[in-house]
Design a protein around this motif. Sequence first.
Motif, PDB file in Angstrom:
ATOM      1  N   PHE A  94      -4.155  12.723  22.592  1.00  0.00           N
ATOM      2  CA  PHE A  94      -3.005  12.560  21.762  1.00  0.00           C
ATOM      3  C   PHE A  94      -1.984  13.686  21.433  1.00  0.00           C
ATOM      4  CE2 PHE A  94      -1.123  10.514  18.077  1.00  0.00           C
ATOM      5  CZ  PHE A  94      -0.111   9.358  18.624  1.00  0.00           C
ATOM      6  N   ALA A  95      -3.093  14.435  20.466  1.00  0.00           N
ATOM      7  CA  ALA A  95      -2.422  15.075  19.439  1.00  0.00           C
ATOM      8  C   ALA A  95      -1.776  16.469  19.724  1.00  0.00           C
ATOM      9  CB  ALA A  95      -3.195  16.317  18.594  1.00  0.00           C
ATOM     10  N   LYS A  96      -2.030  16.704  21.443  1.00  0.00           N
ATOM     11  CA  LYS A  96      -1.277  17.786  21.893  1.00  0.00           C
ATOM     12  C   LYS A  96      -0.237  16.791  22.615  1.00  0.00           C
ATOM     13  CE  LYS A  96      -4.418  21.184  22.017  1.00  0.00           C
ATOM     14  NZ  LYS A  96      -3.850  22.397  21.120  1.00  0.00           N
ATOM     15  N   VAL A  97       0.050  15.665  23.071  1.00  0.00           N
ATOM     16  CA  VAL A  97       0.588  14.485  24.199  1.00  0.00           C
ATOM     17  C   VAL A  97       2.041  14.901  22.674  1.00  0.00           C
ATOM     18  CG1 VAL A  97       1.626  12.718  24.632  1.00  0.00           C
ATOM     19  CG2 VAL A  97      -0.145  13.500  25.674  1.00  0.00           C
ATOM     20  N   VAL A  98       1.887  13.901  21.608  1.00  0.00           N
ATOM     21  CA  VAL A  98       3.029  14.805  20.603  1.00  0.00           C
ATOM     22  C   VAL A  98       3.786  15.798  20.937  1.00  0.00           C
ATOM     23  CG1 VAL A  98       2.826  14.036  18.470  1.00  0.00           C
ATOM     24  CG2 VAL A  98       1.842  12.426  19.392  1.00  0.00           C
ATOM     25  N   MET A  99       2.954  16.794  20.359  1.00  0.00           N
ATOM     26  CA  MET A  99       3.844  18.187  20.208  1.00  0.00           C
ATOM     27  C   MET A  99       4.178  18.647  21.560  1.00  0.00           C
ATOM     28  SD  MET A  99      -0.381  19.765  18.685  1.00  0.00           S
ATOM     29  CE  MET A  99       0.328  21.951  18.964  1.00  0.00           C
ATOM     30  N   LEU A 100       3.953  18.534  23.015  1.00  0.00           N
ATOM     31  CA  LEU A 100       4.412  19.029  23.890  1.00  0.00           C
ATOM     32  C   LEU A 100       5.845  17.833  23.796  1.00  0.00           C
ATOM     33  CD1 LEU A 100       4.578  19.977  26.347  1.00  0.00           C
ATOM     34  CD2 LEU A 100       3.394  17.578  27.871  1.00  0.00           C
ATOM     35  N   LEU A 101       5.787  16.642  23.570  1.00  0.00           N
ATOM     36  CA  LEU A 101       7.032  15.880  23.756  1.00  0.00           C
ATOM     37  C   LEU A 101       8.404  16.411  22.088  1.00  0.00           C
ATOM     38  CD1 LEU A 101       5.720  12.361  23.634  1.00  0.00           C
ATOM     39  CD2 LEU A 101       7.021  13.605  25.635  1.00  0.00           C
TER      40      LEU A 101
END
Length: 168
Positions: A94-101
């Motif tokens: 989840f943290a990686k996806v938020v960083m990606l967004l």
Amino acid sequence: MNVMLEKALNRFIKFTEVIAGILMVLLTLVVFAEVLSRYVFDYPISSSTEMTQLLFPWMIFLGTIAVTKNEDHLKITVLQERFSLGAQWVMQLFAKVVMLLFSVYMVYASYLLASAVQMQPLPMLRISKSWLYISVTVSFVLVCLLLILQVVLLIRRRNTFMEGGEIQ
């Protein structure tokens, strides 16, 4: 991860770190020369402010690439460590996806900003102001690529993580 890809990625990260270091040295020299010129010789260097404005964002945002790759950014794990390994994996994903967004948005917004000021020159250096903002675009494109790679690796190594292994 493929050994060749890992070596190429590490070389590229090292290259960005070296460039950021060179920019830091240049920034320090420009500021030192300006202070020396202004206060010792009473002759200010008119382009030093613009050079500082140009060098600083490139230095910072090139450094962001290495920080993302090495996961040297601020990370709070106190809460995460209290959960099961499966929940920890979900939280990391989840943290990686938020960083990606966020990174994708930064690419888009910085590109729009750089495009908007493309025809405005810096007064002393006579180059486009877009050079100030395109540093954000370039660095966050590379950060996006790193985050995509990290998400893929996180998904591929899910079983290793569930057994207590570390994910790089």
